[in-house]
Design an enzyme around this catalytic site. Structure first.
Site, PDB file in Angstrom:
ATOM      1  N   THR A 105      45.744  50.522  42.851  1.00 17.04           N
ATOM      2  CA  THR A 105      44.496  51.196  42.515  1.00 17.04           C
ATOM      3  C   THR A 105      44.027  52.132  43.619  1.00 17.04           C
ATOM      4  O   THR A 105      44.473  52.012  44.744  1.00 17.04           O
ATOM      5  CB  THR A 105      43.477  50.038  42.330  1.00 17.04           C
ATOM      6  OG1 THR A 105      44.013  49.169  41.351  1.00 17.04           O
ATOM      7  CG2 THR A 105      42.115  50.496  41.962  1.00 17.04           C
ATOM      8  N   VAL A 147      43.970  45.265  30.403  1.00 17.39           N
ATOM      9  CA  VAL A 147      42.951  45.805  31.298  1.00 17.39           C
ATOM     10  C   VAL A 147      42.833  44.866  32.490  1.00 17.39           C
ATOM     11  O   VAL A 147      42.704  43.659  32.313  1.00 17.39           O
ATOM     12  CB  VAL A 147      41.578  45.940  30.593  1.00 17.39           C
ATOM     13  CG1 VAL A 147      40.526  46.493  31.556  1.00 17.39           C
ATOM     14  CG2 VAL A 147      41.697  46.840  29.367  1.00 17.39           C
ATOM     15  N   ASP A 170      41.152  44.438  36.692  1.00 17.36           N
ATOM     16  CA  ASP A 170      39.808  44.334  37.264  1.00 17.36           C
ATOM     17  C   ASP A 170      39.101  45.673  37.400  1.00 17.36           C
ATOM     18  O   ASP A 170      37.868  45.742  37.377  1.00 17.36           O
ATOM     19  CB  ASP A 170      39.900  43.707  38.662  1.00 17.36           C
ATOM     20  CG  ASP A 170      40.632  44.626  39.638  1.00 17.36           C
ATOM     21  OD1 ASP A 170      39.980  45.198  40.526  1.00 17.36           O
ATOM     22  OD2 ASP A 170      41.849  44.799  39.501  1.00 17.36           O
ATOM     23  N   GLY A 214      44.248  45.233  44.212  1.00 12.07           N
ATOM     24  CA  GLY A 214      45.115  44.058  44.303  1.00 12.07           C
ATOM     25  C   GLY A 214      45.528  43.567  42.930  1.00 12.07           C
ATOM     26  O   GLY A 214      45.514  44.322  41.965  1.00 12.07           O
TER      27      GLY A 214
END
Length: 310
Positions: free
Chosen positions: A169, A198, A200, A221
């Site tokens: 991310t 989906v 976090d 993460g």
């Protein structure tokens, strides 16, 4: 009031051949966001600008450079949160949008909702004039090869995250001259994920959170692990109890490791300008623009600095 902007390019085992480009990318994004703050812009504008820079850089798994799902499609997630009002906008499973963070901001500002997903998010994008981009424009040759390789061997998602080939991310947090904080997080998710998965990143309190009363966080993460411990909110709850942003991050990431065996990272800024970049993975590319200094690093305990170019 000193302005601060911190960015991350994802917490994972970044291979040596990608490390220099990852560091250069986060430094450039931090400078982009900080220039918004220096010219009197809001924390919200700054985190959007920084994350757009990361989305536009194919080194990172967000926008350009996104990973492919099990069907070889791009599905993107993003969130943005305004710490002044707690307003938030998010998109999940949106297809072929170059800058999902800007679409998330449009959800926040142009609808009465917080999250739009899948087809609905794409229809909204079309309605407000945000065009889709062909898959081959967003996906690198490197990603196509990795996707083919992993499809052949059918690597599991957790195994995939724990290998050095997991991408991750991007995110940014900022405090502006008025003391307002904001966060933004954007991702292409995990390679070979199920359609509709989906993580976090677009979930408020997990992939990101911002509140002027405590601070702003962007997380990175293993998404399922971060969701289980509501990592962004957990970090700020420690801050509210009097912990420093660095200790709050370390405690929360340690808890995630102990409780659900998940690794990750977080960037945090407080309304007073305290900041931290913390991770429990092998590496996380990060950069922080504070006053006229650019701090950056990629390895554990690494904190390099250089003068910000005027």
């Amino acid at each position: 009031m000193s302005t601060v902007l911190v960015v991350h390019g994802g917490a994972w085992a970044i291979p040596d051949e990608m490390a220099p480009a990852s560091v250069d990318g986060v430094k450039a994004a931090a400078c982009r966001g900080f220039s918004v703050l220096k010219s009197g812009g809001s924390a919200l504008d700054a985190v959007e600008a920084a994350v757009r820079a990361l989305e536009d850089n194919p080194v990172f798994n967000a926008g350009h450079g996104a990973t492919l799902n099990v069907d070889g499609e791009v599905e993107l997630d993003a969130i943005i949160v305004d710490g002044r009002t707690l307003a938030s906008g998010a998109v999940s499973c949106v297809k072929n949008i170059a800058n999902p963070v800007s679409l998330a901001r449009a959800v926040m500002e142009k609808t009465s909702h917080i999250m739009l997903t899948g087809k609905g998010a794409n229809q909204f994008a079309e309605r407000i004039g945000i065009n889709t981009v062909p898959t081959d424009k967003l996906v690198t040759e490197y990603e196509k090869k990795e996707w083919e390789k992993h499809k052949k061997y059918n690597a599991g998602v957790m195994e995939e995250f724990n290998t050095k080939w997991a991408h991750d991310t991007v995110g940014a947090v900022a405090v502006d001259c008025a003391g307002n904080v904001a966060c933004a997080t954007s991702t292409g998710g995990i390679r070979n994920k199920m359609i509709g998965r989906v993580g976090d990143s677009p979930v408020i309190g997990c992939g990101g959170y911002a509140d002027n009363l405590s601070g702003a966080v962007s997380c990175t993460g293993h998404g399922e692990s971060i969701l289980k411990v509501t990592l962004a909110r957990l970090i700020l709850s420690h801050v509210e109890q009097g912990k420093s942003v660095a200790d709050a991050s370390q405690l929360s990431l340690q808890h995630m490791g102990d409780r659900v065996q998940g690794a990750g990272g977080a960037i945090v800024v407080s309304p007073s300008g305290q900041w931290a970049a913390t991770f429990t993975t092998k590496r996380m590319a990060w950069a922080a623009a504070v006053d006229n200094v650019l701090w950056f690093g990629i390895n554990p305990e690494e904190k390099l600095k250089e003068k910000l170019s005027q």
